[in-house]
Design a protein around this motif. Structure first.
Motif, PDB file in Angstrom:
ATOM      1  N   ILE A  46     -10.676  33.500  34.951  1.00 46.33           N
ATOM      2  CA  ILE A  46     -10.127  32.200  34.975  1.00 46.33           C
ATOM      3  C   ILE A  46      -8.954  32.206  35.985  1.00 46.33           C
ATOM      4  CG2 ILE A  46      -8.840  30.537  33.803  1.00 46.33           C
ATOM      5  CD1 ILE A  46     -10.113  31.905  31.139  1.00 46.33           C
ATOM      6  N   ARG A 101      -7.927  25.302  29.006  1.00 41.04           N
ATOM      7  CA  ARG A 101      -8.216  24.740  30.506  1.00 41.04           C
ATOM      8  C   ARG A 101      -7.345  23.481  30.367  1.00 41.04           C
ATOM      9  NH1 ARG A 101     -14.322  23.849  31.999  1.00 41.04           N
ATOM     10  NH2 ARG A 101     -14.387  22.739  30.059  1.00 41.04           N
ATOM     11  N   VAL A 111      -8.570  24.595  37.400  1.00 38.00           N
ATOM     12  CA  VAL A 111      -8.995  25.777  36.811  1.00 38.00           C
ATOM     13  C   VAL A 111     -10.485  26.178  37.300  1.00 38.00           C
ATOM     14  CG1 VAL A 111      -9.443  26.976  34.875  1.00 38.00           C
ATOM     15  CG2 VAL A 111      -7.706  25.268  34.832  1.00 38.00           C
ATOM     16  N   THR A 113     -13.493  28.608  36.699  1.00 37.01           N
ATOM     17  CA  THR A 113     -13.939  29.528  36.062  1.00 37.01           C
ATOM     18  C   THR A 113     -15.154  30.279  36.613  1.00 37.01           C
ATOM     19  OG1 THR A 113     -15.417  27.978  34.852  1.00 37.01           O
ATOM     20  CG2 THR A 113     -13.264  28.518  33.935  1.00 37.01           C
TER      21      THR A 113
END
Length: 207
Positions: A46, A101, A111, A113
């Protein structure tokens, strides 16, 4: 003098990667919220990225093994229903992951991922590494995460770095990585996002 100046610059760039420490949750509290995602063993890098500069603001690592946790080194996230111990967040259900998030995504940051499937042995190794690492000093989030990743079999090629985006770029080179980007346009105030997420999780628990 050059090294101290670089360290100060790094700390300024990673201001979101430094938070007051919360007391460690007790084992019974952690056991009560344990959650394992049905999607299979995996880990997800992340990265919180500044929308204006493209620089990284924070790094964390979600691991789905015997349970799903988030290693949130020197992280800011908190929620009443999410116990934390030694920079590890427990009980990471889909609802909690969305709150994580959502708290970090705002007008100034998004964000990223990056999820990769693991063997059960790899996932359990990653789980053991994050849950035994201990607390991480502010601005060392990418350093700690990259140091852990290179100890997982198959990821030994990761170079240790202090920079979240550099780690993100390295992780993208591994086969099978699935990348997602999450945006929100709410207040740039991180504390507002954290409070909203906490309130939402508390409301869900009470319903």
């Amino acid at each position: 003098m050059r090294k101290p100046i670089l360290i100060l610059a790094l700390c300024a760039a990673l201001a979101g990667c430094a938070a007051p420490q919360r007391p460690d949750a007790d084992p019974d509290t952690i056991a009560a919220v344990r959650y394992r995602d049905a999607g299979g063993p995996s880990m997800t890098l992340i990265t919180v990225v500044n929308n204006r500069t493209g620089q990284g603001g924070h790094t964390a690592l979600m691991v789905n093994a015997s349970e799903r946790v988030i290693f949130d080194p020197a992280g800011s996230f908190y929620a009443d229903v999410v116990p934390e111990r030694q920079d590890v967040l427990f009980g990471i259900s889909p609802r909690v992951f969305q709150a994580y998030r959502s708290a970090h995504a705002r007008e100034t940051f998004h964000v990223v991922t990056q999820e990769v499937a693991l063997t059960p042995a790899q996932a359990q190794m990653a789980y053991q590494l994050v849950t035994t690492n201990g607390r991480v000093p502010g601005a060392f989030c990418a350093n700690a995460t990259s140091s852990i990743l290179r100890q997982v079999p198959g990821f030994e090629g990761i170079d240790v770095t202090y920079y979240p985006v550099k780690l993100q770029e390295q992780f993208a080179q591994f086969p099978g990585v699935e990348t997602g980007k999450y945006y929100e346009n709410d207040s740039e105030d991180l504390s507002a996002g954290l409070e909203a997420g906490n309130a939402s999780l508390n409301a869900d628990t009470g319903s």
